[in-house]
Structures are given as C-alpha cells and as structure tokens.
Design an enzyme around this catalytic site. Structure first.
Site, short mmCIF file in Angstrom:
data_model
loop_
_atom_site.label_atom_id
_atom_site.label_comp_id
_atom_site.label_asym_id
_atom_site.label_seq_id
_atom_site.Cartn_x
_atom_site.Cartn_y
_atom_site.Cartn_z
N LYS A 265 -4.94 -2.25 29.15
CA LYS A 265 -3.93 -2.03 30.19
C LYS A 265 -2.56 -2.41 29.62
O LYS A 265 -2.36 -3.53 29.16
CB LYS A 265 -4.24 -2.90 31.41
CG LYS A 265 -3.16 -2.87 32.49
CD LYS A 265 -3.47 -3.88 33.60
CE LYS A 265 -2.33 -3.99 34.61
NZ LYS A 265 -2.60 -5.01 35.64
N ASP A 270 5.49 -4.35 36.23
CA ASP A 270 4.77 -4.04 37.47
C ASP A 270 5.57 -4.49 38.67
O ASP A 270 5.57 -5.67 39.03
CB ASP A 270 3.39 -4.71 37.46
CG ASP A 270 2.57 -4.35 38.69
OD1 ASP A 270 2.95 -3.38 39.39
OD2 ASP A 270 1.56 -5.02 38.95
N LYS A 277 5.94 -5.87 45.15
CA LYS A 277 5.71 -7.31 45.07
C LYS A 277 6.91 -8.02 45.68
O LYS A 277 7.97 -8.13 45.06
CB LYS A 277 5.53 -7.73 43.61
CG LYS A 277 4.25 -7.22 42.96
CD LYS A 277 4.13 -7.69 41.51
CE LYS A 277 2.89 -7.14 40.85
NZ LYS A 277 1.65 -7.75 41.36
N ASP A 288 2.25 -7.81 32.06
CA ASP A 288 1.11 -7.02 32.51
C ASP A 288 0.65 -6.02 31.44
O ASP A 288 -0.20 -5.17 31.70
CB ASP A 288 1.46 -6.28 33.80
CG ASP A 288 0.32 -6.27 34.80
OD1 ASP A 288 -0.69 -6.94 34.55
OD2 ASP A 288 0.43 -5.58 35.83
N ASP A 348 -0.28 -1.44 44.02
CA ASP A 348 -0.23 -2.61 43.14
C ASP A 348 -1.56 -2.83 42.42
O ASP A 348 -1.69 -3.76 41.63
CB ASP A 348 0.14 -3.87 43.95
CG ASP A 348 0.66 -5.00 43.08
OD1 ASP A 348 1.02 -4.73 41.91
OD2 ASP A 348 0.69 -6.15 43.55
N GLU A 350 -2.56 -0.87 40.12
CA GLU A 350 -2.26 0.21 39.17
C GLU A 350 -3.01 0.08 37.84
O GLU A 350 -3.21 1.07 37.14
CB GLU A 350 -0.74 0.28 38.91
CG GLU A 350 -0.19 -0.68 37.87
CD GLU A 350 -0.36 -2.15 38.23
OE1 GLU A 350 -0.47 -2.97 37.30
OE2 GLU A 350 -0.38 -2.49 39.43
N ARG A 352 -6.16 -0.61 37.10
CA ARG A 352 -7.43 0.13 37.08
C ARG A 352 -7.19 1.64 37.03
O ARG A 352 -7.96 2.39 36.45
CB ARG A 352 -8.28 -0.25 38.29
CG ARG A 352 -7.69 0.11 39.64
CD ARG A 352 -8.36 -0.59 40.80
NE ARG A 352 -7.96 -2.00 40.90
CZ ARG A 352 -8.35 -2.82 41.87
NH1 ARG A 352 -9.16 -2.38 42.83
NH2 ARG A 352 -7.95 -4.07 41.90
#
Length: 517
Positions: A265, A270, A277, A288, A348, A350, A352
């Site tokens: 990932k 993010d 968020k 992230d 959020d 994202e 996966r």
C-alpha cells in the site's frame, strides 16, 4: 550493480584500542562479559560505578586512558533473563547509546557488543539498533548538506574477523533496505508524491539485478486496476500527485524453489477522501505509504545479498487519497479487476481498494510461478494498534498459507531478529461482514465507522481483499490453492513524529533471504 547506499561505512574491528575511532560504545547487560580484548574497559566502568549509581541503569559517558580516544560510552541493556525480556533489549540500548555518543561529539564511534549467548542474533540486532539512530531523513540530506550524516564511519567490534565481515555484509544490506524504506515511507507527501517515489525507485535499482517497470497511464489504471483508479481519481488532475504502479522483479541464480509476490500500500497522503479525516487526525498520514516502502526496502536487500533459488515479484500501489470534486464517494459501485461488484462504504478505507486489483493481478500470474506465496503489506488499520499495541506487525493467513504455518515461521524469524509479529486469524465473521447487503453489490468495501471502532477491524479487511481480488477461488478446497498472507504494519512502522522503523523487512529478510545466501 546496486550500491549499499549507506550514509557512512561500517568498519570491522578486532581491537578495541584501534586509534581510528574517537569513542567506544559498549552495549551489554553486565561488565563481567568484558573479557579478552575488552578486559581493559572493565576497570574504568567499575571505578565510575563507585561515584554514579546510574551505571547499569542508564547511558553514561566517562573518560579513560585505556583507549586512544579517552571517550567511553556504556549503554546497559538491563536484565535479559526475565520471561518478558527479548533480543530488542540490545537494539534499544544501542539506539540510546549511539545517540549519546553522537551528542558527546563522536564522529567515528566503535560499537562493541561483547560476545553473549543470551540471544543468538543479539549482535546484529544491536548493530541495527545503533543504525536506526544514525539515519538522517532524505529531506535533510538534500536541503541541509552539512547535516547529511551524523557520523563519518562506525566501527563494529568482534573477536572473529570472518564473522564480523559476514555480519557487516548482512547488517549493511538490511540497513540499506531500511534506509530506502525510511526515505520513501517517512518523507513528506510532496517529496515522496507518487511520481517522485517512482523516480527514486528507478534510481535505486539502476544497473542492479532488480527490474523496474512504472505504470503511469491513467487509462491503464481505469481499465485494468479500477479500484486503484477510484482512489487516484481526485489526485489525477494534479500532475505532481498522479498515481503510479511500480512493478519490481528479482530472480536469483539456480533453480527457483520459492516465489514471493508482494503488494504494498502506497498512499502518499490520506485525507480520508470524501469521508474526510476531521478533528485533527489527518496529521501523519504521509506515512500511509510504508507498505510500498517495505516492498522497495525488501528489494534493496535482495539486490545486495542476491539469494539463490528465490524469485520475488513486487508491486507498489502508489496513489494519493485526495478530496475534491472528482473524488470517489461512499455508495459508488465499482467492478473490480476480478469482476466483483464493490459498494464503497467509506472512502477512508482506501488502502484495501488500492491493493485489491493489484493482488488480483498477482493471483493471475501466480499459477505460472514456482511455489508462489502472495502478500499484502500495509499501514492498514488503526484497529491493529488498538488490538496489539504500537510495536508489532500483525500477520494473518488464508487457508493454504495457514496449512504451511506461514505466520508462525515469519513470527519466529521476527522474534529472533527483533522485528516482532503477532498472529491474527481470518474468520468466517470477516467474510460475512463484507458480503453485499443488497442485490446491487457482491461485496461491501467497509462500514462507515473507523476500524478502531469496528469489531475485528484489522482482520476483516483481509477478507475483503480476498473476496474483491478473487482469491476466494483459491482456498484450500479449490483445485488451485494459493498461499496468501496479509501483514498490517500500522503499529510497527514507527512513531509519528519520529523515524520509520523499517518493519517488517528485517523479519521477512531473515525468513526468506538469509537461508538462501
């Protein structure tokens, strides 16, 4: 040929009185272990102990005529024999000790870990601990050249020349991998936006045995990786933030007996997307991308140690989860590469999304590989930190991987090398959670609560990726079972503010690379 990219050389040393070093750092639990060539260090520490009760409890610096530099730093590990003591005692002490040595003015410290049978890998773990403290962020190296290194060199003491040379080779490779990981994972969202990550990786492996291919065409994303394309959609209108899919491949000499297929990932920032968020929790979200950073770091270790019989195929799913007029939103239904209809529940979630189509791509390639094992690596859930704490990677297997005790083997390597794992299980409830709730969709991507507030919040995303990628057609009961393990590094990747740790690449290298050298 790949370079070590170490910021400074590691120098083997057999004599603690070697005049090329301007300080000696000792890491041990007891000065009684200072024997042989190290015997001379015992008396000054014992003498200092008479006037300072901190000896054996905290890092101390003292002056002595027994070594040319006259500067001796003693960093105690504390007890090593309690139920809960592990090899990280050496790494922790070394990290504190080398920081104190640098603060004292050392530019060429000699690192000493007396011969100790408490833990088999105590020496290299201690050395890696010291190197963790000596890392300098790439932004500082580029923007403030006078601060580009904390030392000019570091000596590594041992009483066996062949052994210390071998240890330095392995540790330098691991540290070079961790440095690449930190450079990518720890840097700000502009310095390591997706196009710049691609440029960094191409430069890192230029002329090496690692092949690199970068996909930048948004039409390829849309047609072949639609879930990744959805995450990339809002950022795609800003050229410097446009997504990249970075493919890596290494193939060792000799007959291949194992193929690792790694998906990382790489969310460069993010915001949470439309499910933004809020409340001050966005800071730190440049980290992230540590899953993709781990993939790059692992390949750097491969490039340097060149294990035989091992093939590794990697993919770094790089995108920015931006918010804006073109961002993907909850309630959208997107058909994955595997032909699975996905209803978005929370933008959020994202990570996966960014990995599932790429996992499907790996699944398609796997039947043509020898003994394939697929992995996803990600800073995926806050729930993993709530469940296991901030210092542990979490690994979980599908049926075929569980049948071979894959998680237990990785955990054992992590315990030995100070890169610890906890093991979770993917249960039937995780699959039920993600089943479509209406006839519109096959699979629900997420609920609309944070993972940390969701029961089984770090386990169920792996079930989603299995379902979204079509990996559920390769379970133990299938005609073509495929091993798959998911690793959540949200806790282990490191503190913010702070420097990324490099987890889990040391454990993975210990499990898959070192036995094949």
């Amino acid at each position: 040929m790949a370079e070590t990219r170490m910021l400074y050389p590691l120098v083997p040393c057999l004599d603690v009185k070697d005049p090329q070093f301007d300080g000696v750092l000792v890491v041990t639990d007891s000065i009684t272990k200072l024997t042989g060539n190290l015997e001379c260090l015992k008396e000054p520490i014992e003498a200092y102990k008479k006037i300072d009760d901190a000896v054996g409890k905290d890092v101390i610096v003292l002056t002595t005529d027994v070594i040319p530099s006259k500067r001796l730093i003693f960093a105690p590990t504390g007890p090593l024999n309690r139920d809960y003591d592990d090899v990280r005692r050496f790494g922790d002490a070394a990290e504190k000790g080398i920081a104190r040595a640098v603060a004292a003015g050392c530019r060429a410290p000699l690192f000493v870990r007396p011969i100790d049978r408490s833990f088999l890998k105590g020496g290299p773990v201690a050395t890696l601990g010291a190197l963790q403290s000596l890392y300098v962020p790439i932004e500082i190296r580029e923007d403030v050249p006078k601060r580009a290194t904390k030392v000019d060199k570091m000596g590594v003491w041992c009483d066996d020349a062949e052994w210390v040379a071998t240890e330095i080779k392995i540790v330098a490779a691991m540290e070079s991998g961790r440095q690449a990981y930190r450079d990518i994972g720890g840097s700000d969202p502009e310095r390591m936006a997706a196009p710049k990550v691609a440029e960094y990786v191409q430069n890192l492996f230029k002329g090496s045995c690692v092949k690199v291919q970068v996909v930048s065409d948004s039409n390829v994303f849309k047609n072949e990786f639609p879930l990744l394309a959805a995450v990339n959609r809002a950022a795609n209108g800003v050229v410097r933030h446009q997504g990249r899919l970075i493919h890596l491949q290494y193939e060792g000499e000799g007959p291949i007996h194992t193929t690792l297929m790694l998906v990382g990932k790489g969310i460069t920032y993010d915001t949470g997307g439309a499910d933004i968020k809020a409340g001050g929790v966005m800071a730190g979200m440049h980290r992230d991308k540590c899953g993709s950073a781990a993939v790059a770091g692992f390949f750097q270790i491969l490039a340097l140690l060149k294990p035989k019989g091992l093939k590794v195929i990697g993919a770094m799913s790089m995108a920015r989860n931006s918010v804006g007029s073109d961002c993907y939103v909850a309630d959208e239904i997107i058909t994955s590469r595997a032909g699975v209809r996905i209803r978005v529940g929370n933008t959020d979630a994202e990570g996966r999304m960014a990995m599932s189509d790429v996992l499907c791509y790996m699944k398609e390639k796997a039947p043509n590989e020898v003994n394939p094992h697929l992995f996803t690596i990600a800073t995926l859930t806050g729930h993993s930190i709530r469940a296991m704490g901030p210092n542990y990677s979490i690994i979980m297997d599908n049926g075929p991987a569980k049948k071979e005790h894959a998680s237990q083997k990785v955990q054992a390597s992590g315990d030995e090398w100070g890169d610890p794992f906890e093991i979770s299980n993917i249960r039937r409830e995780d699959y039920e959670f993600h089943k479509g709730k209406s006839e519109y969709e096959d699979v629900l991507q997420s609920n609309n609560s944070p993972s940390s507030a969701t029961p089984r919040g770090h386990q169920s995303p792996s079930a989603f990726m299995i379902m979204a990628s079509g990996m559920d057609k390769h379970d133990v009961d299938s005609s073509q079972p495929l091993k798959y393990s998911h690793i959540d590094i949200a806790g282990s990747s490191g503190p913010f503010p702070g420097v990324p740790t490099g987890a889990p690449i040391v454990a993975l290298a210990a499990q898959y690379i070192l036995p094949n050298m």
